[in-house]
Design an enzyme around this catalytic site. Structure first.
Site, PDB file in Angstrom:
ATOM      1  N   ASP A 149      -1.979   8.708  -8.201  1.00  0.00           N
ATOM      2  CA  ASP A 149      -1.298   8.990  -9.476  1.00  0.00           C
ATOM      3  C   ASP A 149      -1.488   7.838 -10.469  1.00  0.00           C
ATOM      4  O   ASP A 149      -1.570   8.057 -11.670  1.00  0.00           O
ATOM      5  CB  ASP A 149       0.191   9.265  -9.237  1.00  0.00           C
ATOM      6  CG  ASP A 149       0.864   8.155  -8.427  1.00  0.00           C
ATOM      7  OD1 ASP A 149       0.232   7.641  -7.479  1.00  0.00           O
ATOM      8  OD2 ASP A 149       2.014   7.790  -8.753  1.00  0.00           O
ATOM      9  N   ASP A 201       0.805  -1.218   0.000  1.00  0.00           N
ATOM     10  CA  ASP A 201       0.000   0.000   0.000  1.00  0.00           C
ATOM     11  C   ASP A 201       0.837   1.267   0.000  1.00  0.00           C
ATOM     12  O   ASP A 201       0.325   2.355  -0.216  1.00  0.00           O
ATOM     13  CB  ASP A 201      -0.925   0.040   1.226  1.00  0.00           C
ATOM     14  CG  ASP A 201      -2.110  -0.893   1.060  1.00  0.00           C
ATOM     15  OD1 ASP A 201      -2.280  -1.419  -0.039  1.00  0.00           O
ATOM     16  OD2 ASP A 201      -2.843  -1.091   2.040  1.00  0.00           O
ATOM     17  N   ASN A 232      -4.228   5.969  -1.328  1.00  0.00           N
ATOM     18  CA  ASN A 232      -2.889   6.192  -1.870  1.00  0.00           C
ATOM     19  C   ASN A 232      -2.802   5.720  -3.334  1.00  0.00           C
ATOM     20  O   ASN A 232      -3.668   5.003  -3.812  1.00  0.00           O
ATOM     21  CB  ASN A 232      -1.882   5.431  -1.003  1.00  0.00           C
ATOM     22  CG  ASN A 232      -0.453   5.806  -1.331  1.00  0.00           C
ATOM     23  OD1 ASN A 232      -0.191   6.892  -1.866  1.00  0.00           O
ATOM     24  ND2 ASN A 232       0.480   4.917  -1.031  1.00  0.00           N
ATOM     25  N   LYS A 233      -1.728   6.130  -3.961  1.00  0.00           N
ATOM     26  CA  LYS A 233      -1.431   5.776  -5.358  1.00  0.00           C
ATOM     27  C   LYS A 233      -2.469   6.362  -6.307  1.00  0.00           C
ATOM     28  O   LYS A 233      -2.811   5.756  -7.327  1.00  0.00           O
ATOM     29  CB  LYS A 233      -1.320   4.251  -5.530  1.00  0.00           C
ATOM     30  CG  LYS A 233      -0.328   3.623  -4.548  1.00  0.00           C
ATOM     31  CD  LYS A 233       0.155   2.274  -4.971  1.00  0.00           C
ATOM     32  CE  LYS A 233       1.092   1.724  -3.879  1.00  0.00           C
ATOM     33  NZ  LYS A 233       1.639   0.413  -4.179  1.00  0.00           N
ATOM     34  N   SER A 252       0.176 -35.870  33.113  1.00  0.00           N
ATOM     35  CA  SER A 252       0.156 -34.412  33.365  1.00  0.00           C
ATOM     36  C   SER A 252       1.412 -33.736  32.821  1.00  0.00           C
ATOM     37  O   SER A 252       2.263 -33.298  33.566  1.00  0.00           O
ATOM     38  CB  SER A 252      -0.048 -34.109  34.851  1.00  0.00           C
ATOM     39  OG  SER A 252       0.789 -34.885  35.679  1.00  0.00           O
ATOM     40  N   GLY A 302       4.271 -45.389  31.208  1.00  0.00           N
ATOM     41  CA  GLY A 302       5.183 -46.498  31.423  1.00  0.00           C
ATOM     42  C   GLY A 302       6.263 -46.219  32.459  1.00  0.00           C
ATOM     43  O   GLY A 302       7.114 -47.060  32.725  1.00  0.00           O
TER      44      GLY A 302
END
Lengths: 299, 626
Positions: free
Chosen positions: B162, B29, B159-160, B535, B464
């Site tokens: 132009d 942008d 913007n832009k 846990s 285990g």
């Protein structure tokens, strides 16, 4: 009456300092003797008044500072009754590291960056205040106010902690630390204006007078002591100069000036078209020099 | 410059106010270019910075021979190489009217957290829209976040222009579409300006190419927009940061007046405790004040000797904040690991820190479409509306009324990272209306009857490692000693109470949360409780520990190495996990976070089950629990 921007900056800095003391176990204030340190110290006095700042000052002495800086440092600490820790990298001294023999990059790394890390480790500080400002340099503009450092003191610019509102996160694990920049949002003009309005003492080197200098690589280097080796064709000459920024004398260029008062200094600054870090050799050593140094643990 | 002139400049500089604004736009942008243009045209750049810029433009630039103004703001090496903004950069410039701090924020969705960082301290937002592309999903996202963070002043820079031949129709169409969206989001009166950051049209100087636009340039808008300061109008609040005690005779409370004002003699209340006193002194190094305004940092002395600590808040006695231990809030998640309901996080609000859990995600917001969707977790950069529960009742205001006392951050307990930002909407009434039923027969009475001190033996370790075997042995020995016990075992609980839970991280967290609560109830019943669960996460074990009183929680880590557990494989689970038919198996493709400081650590590869059981019982004796 809304607060002026200087009052707001002052209050923000005080808030930051109190937060560090509230959150961190063992903070320290890096005191580098320059104008930014002078302002930071003054703010610390304000933040904890009528108590004294509840942390010591730390000066990492590269052994190549201007003599007037050292005198000023010792006088200020004594006047204020504050604890001052001076740390020198003795290993670097033993190896004879210096800016002339080893170049500015090695000297800065060993006598400043490594020395700073040694001091922080030795005393186990978990937070260290620094006087850096975001307007100084590109990578500083990106840094947080509470800037996290790993156990090896490294900065990771791509993985910074989000910093929202005025809620700062100073939590660290063993060996990790936070660098804190209470002057982040100040500009050079704010600093001088505050020194002027608050009447804060600064090192006399900021004011112009005739000093003995040599011209080298387009900079005026002051012959502060007998250690400055003269190149063929160099002869020190007396010129009216002053310093816009202070560091190791062989790495700090003077500017020609007749400014002897704060308004004159500020007047010159307002008219100047170069930034203050231009007088520092170390920043020009490589592209993105500051970012690289900071990643390795420099302030 | 003459001295008199300098002093005049200083006087004017001193009197300036400050505007903090954020710029947001997407990758292309031209946002960085716009800020570069503001800095360049307002002469905030110095000669050596321009020399630097010229060098950088040659190395990284995308604008041919012209200076690439975007490189002024993209500060990190990676940003310049990739041509994208990754993190917020703060830039400073001043005009004769105002001083500005610009937070230049990245536009990409993956950097939402960085944009929120910039927005949290801004009072105005400049949102860029590419005239060629019009409104994009990111325009909606940026606008939503800006409104969520409570920024009410929005300037839309189209913007832009132009590249669209400076056509009025293009600009008007975008403005119309944006206005409709802004109304839905509650952004009042956005201002629109057509610009070309690259060419400088309407950035500082009015453009000659758009005679149809008669409004001010972007800089003129920034210089003149009045930003109402909520903090000034809100009631007095001062979160205490530090207790100032230089000697026996002085006791002051240092902090920033985050909103409102306070004057000598004002009645103030200390919350949450509720004591009220009057302001005796407002101390600063420049002398005592009669009155302190919003944002001033001061030290307050009260008339009465009352107990105040860091984390307490001084508030206007007649305008107190809410106090509750549960509230609803918008949370922006910033952690790499998702937010898990039930997990315990640290919550920092004002100057105080609490233990907090998200109890429920009511919905999350699709930040591109603004749809509300159901969610079990919040991933990085997601926004959710959540209920939170804290370990204590805390004072706060709604964020919409007070940005300073309605905002919080969440911190991960293990990594210490800031993982979330929150904005409180309202207290949950149930927190205020559901009181603990007072029971006559309490834990101590029940324990006394059994002649024992209740506690939890929390066995944790890999599958285990022998948790169930050991817990069984210990329970038998305790029985033999005449102790009243209860064993909560992983598989058994999952057959009943927790049969609705699977093995995703979120479900594992909830599994352990419920077991922690069960264990607490059994301890309350006077029993010695044994739990045998993998846990795996530190946070949840920590939460379970916090539910109990000091000394009641004994964490016993079975540190048997993975190789040994895998070799034993009593249920054949490791084999399945290695074959890929059992996902999220701890130790294989799901982490086990070993305890940092367990009360006891036992390696069943070295010690026999009986030796282990003996040590557990011995530890209970040593700690005088039995």
């Amino acid at each position: 009456m809304p607060l002026t921007h200087l009052q707001r900056l002052e209050a923000e800095s005080i808030h930051i300092m109190r937060e560090v003391v509230g959150q961190c176990r063992n903070p320290v204030m890096l005191y580098s003797i320059g104008k930014d340190s002078a302002v930071m110290l003054h703010l610390a006095l304000k933040a904890f008044y009528p108590s004294k700042p509840p942390f010591p000052l730390l000066h990492v002495d590269s052994t190549w500072k201007f003599r007037e800086m050292i005198q000023f440092r010792d006088r200020r600490a004594a006047e204020l009754g504050l604890e001052l820790i001076v740390h020198v990298n003795q290993d670097g001294v033993a190896r004879g590291i210096g800016p002339f023999s080893h170049g500015s990059a090695v000297h800065t790394d060993v006598m400043k960056t490594q020395a700073l890390k040694q001091a922080l480790d030795k005393f186990g500080f978990d937070a260290a205040f620094g006087g850096a400002r975001r307007d100084e340099e590109r990578s500083r503009a990106k840094e947080r106010i509470f800037s996290f450092r790993s156990a090896s003191h490294a900065w990771d610019p791509k993985n910074q902690r989000p910093e929202l509102w005025s809620l700062y996160n100073g939590r660290v694990g063993p060996g990790e630390s936070i660098r804190v920049f209470p002057l982040s949002n100040w500009t050079e003009l704010d600093i001088w204006q505050y020194i002027y309005t608050q009447n804060i003492p600064v090192v006399p080197l900021y004011f112009a007078k005739p000093r003995s200098v040599v011209r080298r690589d387009g900079m005026l280097i002051m012959a502060d002591d007998e250690r400055l080796p003269l190149m063929p064709g160099e002869t020190p000459e007396m010129r009216w100069v002053r310093f816009r920024t202070l560091g190791c004398y062989p790495l700090t260029g003077a500017m020609e000036s007749h400014a002897q008062t704060l308004p004159e200094i500020i007047g010159e600054m307002l008219a100047a078209r170069t930034s203050e870090r231009q007088g520092r050799l170390i920043d020009h050593d490589q592209a993105a020099a500051m970012e690289a140094k900071k990643r390795e643990g420099y302030f | 410059m003459e001295a008199a002139e300098t002093l005049e400049v200083l006087r004017r500089h001193e009197a300036k106010d400050i505007l903090r604004f954020i710029t947001c736009g997407s990758v292309d942008d031209g946002k960085s270019t716009l800020i570069g243009r503001l800095l360049y045209d307002s002469k905030a750049l110095l000669d050596d910075q321009l020399t630097d810029l010229a060098g950088a433009s040659r190395a990284f630039g995308t604008t041919g021979k012209d200076l690439d103004l975007a490189l002024l703001v993209d500060g990190l090496q990676a940003e310049r190489e990739q041509g994208v903004t990754i993190d917020v950069a703060y830039r400073f410039f001043a005009t004769p009217l105002r001083k500005f701090i610009v937070a230049d924020c990245p536009g990409h969705e993956q950097y939402t957290r960085n944009m929120v960082t910039g927005a949290s301290t801004s009072n105005l937002a400049v949102i860029l829209v590419d005239a060629r592309k019009g409104m994009l999903p990111q325009t909606r996202r940026h606008s939503f976040l800006v409104s969520l963070l409570g920024i009410h002043r929005v300037v839309v820079a189209v913007n832009k222009m132009d590249l669209q031949d400076y056509r009025q129709g293009v600009f008007e169409a975008i403005a119309t579409e944006y206005r409709a969206m802004a109304a839905r989001m509650g952004i009042p009166d956005p201002v629109f300006v057509p610009v070309s950051a690259l060419r400088g049209d309407n950035v500082i100087f009015r453009s000659q190419f758009m005679p149809w636009y008669t409004g001010p340039s972007l800089l003129e808008i920034l210089e003149t927009t009045q930003v109402e300061d909520l903090a000034v109008a809100a009631p007095f609040r001062l979160p205490v940061q530090w207790i100032n005690r230089p000697d026996q005779d002085f006791r002051g409370f240092s902090g920033t007046v985050v909103s409102g004002a306070v004057a000598l003699g004002d009645r103030v209340t200390v919350v949450p405790a509720g004591w009220t006193s009057a302001v005796a002194r407002i101390v600063t190094m420049d002398g005592d004040l009669e009155r302190a305004e919003a944002r001033q940092a001061v030290t307050i002395v009260l008339e009465d000797q009352i107990d105040v600590s860091r984390g307490d808040m001084l508030v206007a006695a007649h305008q107190r904040p809410h106090t509750a231990d549960q509230f609803a809030a918008h949370v922006v998640w910033m952690g790499e690991e998702p937010l898990l309901p039930g997990r315990s996080y640290l919550l920092r609000l004002g100057t105080r820190q609490f233990s907090a859990q998200v109890t429920e995600i009511k919905h999350k917001v699709n930040v591109n479409t603004l749809e509300q969707v159901a969610a079990k977790v919040l991933a990085l950069n997601e926004v959710g509306f959540c209920n939170l529960a804290l370990d204590a009742a805390i004072p706060f205001d709604a964020y919409g009324e007070n940005r300073e006392t309605g905002a919080f951050i969440l911190i991960d307990r293990v990594t210490n990272q800031t993982v979330g930002g929150g904005m409180i909407s309202f207290p949950l009434r149930r927190a205020q209306n559901i009181h603990w039923q007072h029971v006559e027969v309490n834990k101590a009475a029940r324990a006394r009857l059994k002649g024992q001190k209740p506690c939890v033996l929390w066995f944790t370790g890999l599958s285990g490692s022998g948790k169930s075997t050991l817990a069984n042995l210990v329970e038998k020995q305790l029985q033999a000693l005449g102790r009243h016990t209860y064993l909560l075992d992983g598989d058994n609980i999952r057959h009943g109470l927790n049969k609705d839970l699977g093995f995703t991280t979120a479900d594992r967290v909830e599994n352990i949360r419920r077991i922690g609560e069960c264990a607490r109830m059994f301890v309350d019943a006077g029993l010695i409780v044994l739990t045998a669960f993998i846990s795996p996460f530190r946070s949840e074990r920590h939460t379970a520990r916090e539910l109990l009183e000091g000394g009641e929680f004994l964490e016993i880590h079975l540190s048997t190495p993975l190789e040994v557990c895998e070799q034993r494989d009593p249920k054949g689970l490791y084999r399945k996990a290695r074959a890929g038919s059992l996902p999220n198996f701890t130790g294989i493709d799901s982490p086990y976070e070993a305890p940092e400081a367990p009360e006891l650590r036992l390696d069943t590869a070295i010690l026999s089950p009986d030796e282990c059981a003996e040590r557990v019982v011995a530890e209970l004796v040593r700690r005088a629990r039995i």
